[in-house]
Design a protein around this motif. Structure first.
Motif, PDB file in Angstrom:
ATOM      1  N   GLY A   1     -18.937 -39.174   9.018  1.00  0.00           N
ATOM      2  CA  GLY A   1     -17.570 -40.086   8.952  1.00  0.00           C
ATOM      3  C   GLY A   1     -17.556 -40.831   7.815  1.00  0.00           C
ATOM      4  O   GLY A   1     -16.846 -41.895   7.981  1.00  0.00           O
ATOM      5  N   GLY A   2     -18.618 -40.607   6.856  1.00  0.00           N
ATOM      6  CA  GLY A   2     -18.568 -41.611   5.727  1.00  0.00           C
ATOM      7  C   GLY A   2     -17.458 -41.394   4.572  1.00  0.00           C
ATOM      8  O   GLY A   2     -17.036 -40.248   4.727  1.00  0.00           O
ATOM      9  N   VAL A   3     -17.517 -41.986   3.606  1.00  0.00           N
ATOM     10  CA  VAL A   3     -16.879 -41.744   2.417  1.00  0.00           C
ATOM     11  C   VAL A   3     -17.636 -41.630   1.123  1.00  0.00           C
ATOM     12  O   VAL A   3     -18.665 -42.183   1.054  1.00  0.00           O
ATOM     13  N   ILE A   4     -17.220 -40.521   0.467  1.00  0.00           N
ATOM     14  CA  ILE A   4     -17.836 -40.269  -0.875  1.00  0.00           C
ATOM     15  C   ILE A   4     -16.973 -40.573  -1.993  1.00  0.00           C
ATOM     16  O   ILE A   4     -15.964 -40.394  -1.846  1.00  0.00           O
ATOM     17  N   ALA A   5     -17.801 -40.877  -3.095  1.00  0.00           N
ATOM     18  CA  ALA A   5     -17.056 -40.837  -4.374  1.00  0.00           C
ATOM     19  C   ALA A   5     -17.569 -39.770  -5.199  1.00  0.00           C
ATOM     20  O   ALA A   5     -18.744 -39.718  -5.331  1.00  0.00           O
ATOM     21  N   TYR A   6     -16.789 -39.058  -6.150  1.00  0.00           N
ATOM     22  CA  TYR A   6     -17.345 -37.998  -6.706  1.00  0.00           C
ATOM     23  C   TYR A   6     -16.476 -37.761  -8.088  1.00  0.00           C
ATOM     24  O   TYR A   6     -15.289 -37.945  -8.044  1.00  0.00           O
ATOM     25  N   PRO A   7     -16.936 -37.132  -9.382  1.00  0.00           N
ATOM     26  CA  PRO A   7     -16.231 -36.838 -10.176  1.00  0.00           C
ATOM     27  C   PRO A   7     -15.383 -35.516 -10.091  1.00  0.00           C
ATOM     28  O   PRO A   7     -15.594 -34.611  -9.212  1.00  0.00           O
ATOM     29  N   THR A   8     -14.209 -35.556 -10.396  1.00  0.00           N
ATOM     30  CA  THR A   8     -13.430 -34.379 -10.646  1.00  0.00           C
ATOM     31  C   THR A   8     -12.822 -33.959 -11.971  1.00  0.00           C
ATOM     32  O   THR A   8     -13.412 -34.576 -12.740  1.00  0.00           O
ATOM     33  N   GLU A   9     -11.850 -33.357 -11.857  1.00  0.00           N
ATOM     34  CA  GLU A   9     -11.240 -32.760 -13.402  1.00  0.00           C
ATOM     35  C   GLU A   9     -10.978 -33.987 -14.231  1.00  0.00           C
ATOM     36  O   GLU A   9     -11.136 -33.728 -15.622  1.00  0.00           O
ATOM     37  N   GLY A  10     -10.381 -34.913 -13.693  1.00  0.00           N
ATOM     38  CA  GLY A  10      -9.992 -36.029 -14.632  1.00  0.00           C
ATOM     39  C   GLY A  10     -10.287 -37.378 -14.243  1.00  0.00           C
ATOM     40  O   GLY A  10     -10.495 -38.364 -15.324  1.00  0.00           O
ATOM     41  N   VAL A  11     -10.411 -37.614 -13.043  1.00  0.00           N
ATOM     42  CA  VAL A  11     -10.988 -39.221 -12.732  1.00  0.00           C
ATOM     43  C   VAL A  11     -11.929 -38.933 -11.572  1.00  0.00           C
ATOM     44  O   VAL A  11     -12.024 -37.884 -10.846  1.00  0.00           O
ATOM     45  N   TRP A  12     -12.366 -40.149 -11.353  1.00  0.00           N
ATOM     46  CA  TRP A  12     -13.344 -40.157 -10.040  1.00  0.00           C
ATOM     47  C   TRP A  12     -12.531 -40.136  -8.735  1.00  0.00           C
ATOM     48  O   TRP A  12     -11.453 -40.546  -8.827  1.00  0.00           O
ATOM     49  N   GLY A  13     -12.832 -39.271  -7.501  1.00  0.00           N
ATOM     50  CA  GLY A  13     -11.999 -39.389  -6.525  1.00  0.00           C
ATOM     51  C   GLY A  13     -12.757 -39.865  -5.292  1.00  0.00           C
ATOM     52  O   GLY A  13     -14.070 -40.125  -5.168  1.00  0.00           O
ATOM     53  N   LEU A  14     -11.923 -40.370  -4.213  1.00  0.00           N
ATOM     54  CA  LEU A  14     -12.601 -40.633  -3.081  1.00  0.00           C
ATOM     55  C   LEU A  14     -12.492 -39.462  -1.973  1.00  0.00           C
ATOM     56  O   LEU A  14     -11.445 -38.935  -2.114  1.00  0.00           O
ATOM     57  N   GLY A  15     -13.499 -39.070  -1.220  1.00  0.00           N
ATOM     58  CA  GLY A  15     -13.125 -38.048  -0.245  1.00  0.00           C
ATOM     59  C   GLY A  15     -13.870 -38.221   1.099  1.00  0.00           C
ATOM     60  O   GLY A  15     -14.625 -39.211   1.288  1.00  0.00           O
ATOM     61  N   CYS A  16     -13.414 -37.319   1.918  1.00  0.00           N
ATOM     62  CA  CYS A  16     -13.800 -37.619   3.391  1.00  0.00           C
ATOM     63  C   CYS A  16     -13.540 -36.237   4.154  1.00  0.00           C
ATOM     64  O   CYS A  16     -13.013 -35.369   3.595  1.00  0.00           O
TER      65      CYS A  16
END
Length: 191
Positions: free
Chosen positions: A23-38
Motif C-alpha cells: 500500500g505504499g507509493v513509488i516514484a519512478y521515471p517515465t517517458e517524459g517526467v517522474w511519476g508517482l504510482g501505487c
C-alpha cells in the motif's frame, strides 16, 4: 525514446513490488517526467498520492500497464473498431480514454469520469514495475499541485522528502511533452 536506461536489479524490482503490495507509493521515471504510482485498488495508497499532490479526487488519475493483457478487463467490452483505435498506439506515449461501464476502476482513480485514462508504456522501468506488480499501476506526474513535474530524482526528494515515497532508480525517456490523449469513443485527440 532513448535506450540508455540502467536496468533495475531483481532486488530493486522486489522492493518496489513489496512497496506497492503493502500500500505504499513509488516514484519512478517515465517517458517524459517522474511519476508517482501505487496499487489502483488500494484506496489508502491512492488517497496518499492525492494528498501528496494536493489533487482533488474528482479529477482522476491515469493507469499505466506493461501490456494490453493487464488492461484486458477494459478492452474486452469494446467493439473491434474502438479496441483497434486504442491498441494501435501501444506500447507508446499515448494515453487513451477507455470506457469503464462495469465500474471496475475505483472512483478515487477514475474521478468524476465515465472513462479511465490508460497508457501501455514502452518505458523499460514502467514496464518492469507493472510486470513485477502483476497489474497496472496508478501513474501521475510527480509534483505537488502548481509545481512543475519532477524531471530529476533530486526534485522528487525535494518535493516529498525522505520516506514519503519509495524512489525507483532510472532515467527518463526522450519525451519532452506530456503524452497525447485520445478519446477512443469519439476518436478525438484531446491533447
Amino acid at each position: 525514446m532513448t535506450n540508455d536506461f540502467s536496468p533495475l536489479s531483481q532486488w530493486q524490482l522486489d522492493r518496489a513490488r513489496r512497496t506497492v503490495h503493502r500500500g505504499g507509493v513509488i516514484a519512478y521515471p517515465t517517458e517524459g517526467v517522474w511519476g508517482l504510482g501505487c496499487d489502483p485498488w488500494n484506496p489508502d495508497a491512492v488517497e496518499e498520492i492525492l494528498e501528496l499532490k494536493q489533487r482533488p479526487a474528482h479529477k482522476g488519475l491515469i493507469l499505466v500497464a506493461a501490456s494490453t493483457d493487464q488492461i484486458e478487463f477494459l478492452l474486452a467490452p469494446l467493439d473491434p473498431e474502438m479496441r483497434e483505435r486504442a491498441t494501435r498506439h501501444w506500447p507508446g506515449p499515448v494515453t487513451c480514454l477507455l470506457p469503464d461501464p462495469e465500474d471496475r476502476v475505483p472512483f478515487l482513480v477514475k474521478g468524476d469520469h465515465s472513462a479511465i485514462a490508460v497508457r501501455v508504456s514502452d518505458h523499460p522501468v514502467v514496464k518492469a514495475l507493472c510486470e513485477a506488480a502483476g497489474q497496472p499501476l496508478v501513474s501521475t506526474s510527480c509534483n505537488p499541485a502548481g509545481r512543475p513535474p519532477a524531471r530529476h530524482g533530486w526534485q522528487v526528494r525535494r518535493y516529498f522528502g525522505q520516506g514519503q515515497v519509495h524512489i525507483v532508480p532510472g532515467a527518463l525517456g526522450g519525451n519532452r511533452k506530456p503524452s497525447r490523449i485520445l478519446d477512443i469513443v469519439t476518436g478525438q485527440w484531446l491533447r
